[in-house]
Design a protein around this motif. Structure first.
Motif, short mmCIF file in Angstrom:
data_model
loop_
_atom_site.label_atom_id
_atom_site.label_comp_id
_atom_site.label_asym_id
_atom_site.label_seq_id
_atom_site.Cartn_x
_atom_site.Cartn_y
_atom_site.Cartn_z
N GLY A 191 1.34 7.45 -7.49
CA GLY A 191 0.04 6.94 -6.69
C GLY A 191 -0.41 5.87 -7.21
O GLY A 191 0.09 5.10 -8.00
N SER B 279 0.28 1.81 0.11
CA SER B 279 0.46 0.44 -0.28
C SER B 279 1.93 -0.29 -0.16
O SER B 279 2.31 -1.46 -0.18
CB SER B 279 0.24 0.83 -1.89
OG SER B 279 1.24 1.88 -2.33
N GLY C 8 -6.43 8.72 -7.72
CA GLY C 8 -6.13 7.58 -6.84
C GLY C 8 -6.99 7.70 -5.80
O GLY C 8 -7.68 8.70 -5.51
N PRO C 9 -6.93 6.93 -4.54
CA PRO C 9 -7.93 6.79 -3.36
C PRO C 9 -7.85 8.28 -2.63
O PRO C 9 -8.75 8.86 -2.18
CB PRO C 9 -7.24 5.74 -2.67
CG PRO C 9 -5.98 5.40 -3.23
CD PRO C 9 -5.90 5.88 -4.62
#
Ligand code: MLT
Length: 322
Positions: free
Chosen positions: A182, A160, A38-39
């Motif tokens: 995630g 998010s 993930g980021p």
């Protein structure tokens, strides 16, 4: 008695100095609060790879997931204040979670700020099957639905999720949040069509947008991103003022000697100043903070300001967590 106390203080100061002189003497762990791939994981691994050069010791990434990232932060808070455990996080884990979870620790007083890291404008993306090409068409589709659309998040309090709450707030739509460990795994389900949309970090979505596997509607920045020149801003797409940037940072447990904090900060700043690292980060759409914002104190001040800014909205959203 006074002589004895002075002797103890001198010994402790000497010990701390000696500790810092020999730091690091073994590998360091960066605790990342979300899934691999993930980021947050991507940014932490890019930095860890370069920090080991400055520190002369390996820097490992450990993914500890769950509860919007608060389990990982708790792990770091309870670790020895010796510089060998670094807490990686962002607006979600080190600001929002304090307004949502009974953490059992304080995000400001139980952690020592280390360095502010690159920030990520958010991007509104959907699965390709959504019958909308523009943000206005997406909003019309979301409002016309009999049931709320499924929005992927990395758990309550994650970036998010906070971005989703903010999107609901400014548009009046309702979303059904689908929590993952995630936005890496959430993205897999978006590409697969199992969920409808994510208000995601650009660095996580940009590859899938470029590949045409998902659709982008707007970035929450005041100007277009060089990494995504075709994607309009929310201002251009008819949602003026819906701006949000998800910043990241690193912290260490409270009580970590300042000499060690300084060494770790210097290694992180070296990484952020390294041209090859900057290229990797900018290619992901990440915006690197200016030099005068890279001190530990700058992160401390920024975190407090963000707590004051975001907690009212988050508390008003009355987020329910188990
Ligand atoms: C991740 O790395 O999965 C993200 O940072 C999650 C999020 O906060 O949305």
């Amino acid at each position: 008695m006074r002589k004895f106390v002075l002797a103890v203080v001198a010994t402790l100061a000497f010990a701390a100095g000696a500790l810092a002189d020999n730091f690091p003497a073994r590998s360091i762990t960066i605790v990342v609060p979300f899934s691999a791939g993930g980021p947050s994981d991507a940014m932490a691994r890019i930095l860890a790879e370069r920090m080991k050069t400055s520190l002369g010791e390996s820097v490992m990434v450990e993914n500890v997931t769950g509860a919007g990232g608060s389990i990982a932060v708790g792990r770091a808070v309870r670790s020895p204040p010796d510089g060998y455990t670094i807490s990686f996080g962002h607006l979600g884990t080190h600001v929002a979670n304090g307004a949502i979870y009974k953490l059992g620790f304080d995000l400001v007083s139980d952690l020592e700020p280390l360095v502010l890291l690159p920030s990520n404008p958010m991007i509104i993306v959907s699965k390709n099957a959504v019958p909308a090409k523009t943000l206005q068409e997406l909003l019309a589709w979301l409002k016309a639905r009999p049931t709320p659309a499924a929005a992927g998040t990395a758990g309550a309090g994650s970036g998010s999720h906070i971005a989703g709450l903010y999107f609901e707030n400014v548009t009046g739509i309702k979303l059904q949040y689908v929590p993952y460990r995630g936005t890496g795994p959430a993205m897999n389900d978006l590409v697969g069509g199992q969920i409808d949309l994510i208000v995601d970090q650009t660095s996580n979505s940009i590859g899938q947008v470029r590949a045409g596997n998902i659709r982008a509607y707007a970035v929450t920045a005041d100007k277009r991103l060089s990494s995504a020149p075709d994607v309009p801003t929310t201002d251009e797409a008819g949602l003026p003022g819906f701006h949000m940037t998800l910043w990241s940072g690193m912290w260490v447990p409270k009580g970590t000697p300042k000499e060690i904090v300084a060494k770790l900060n210097a290694a992180a700043v070296d990484a952020l100043n390294d041209p090859a690292v900057r290229k990797q980060l900018e290619n992901l759409g990440l915006q690197i903070p200016p030099a005068d914002q890279l001190s530990p104190a700058a992160l401390g001040a920024w975190q407090k300001a963000e707590i004051a800014k975001w907690w009212p909205m988050i508390k008003a959203a009355n987020v329910k967590v188990e």
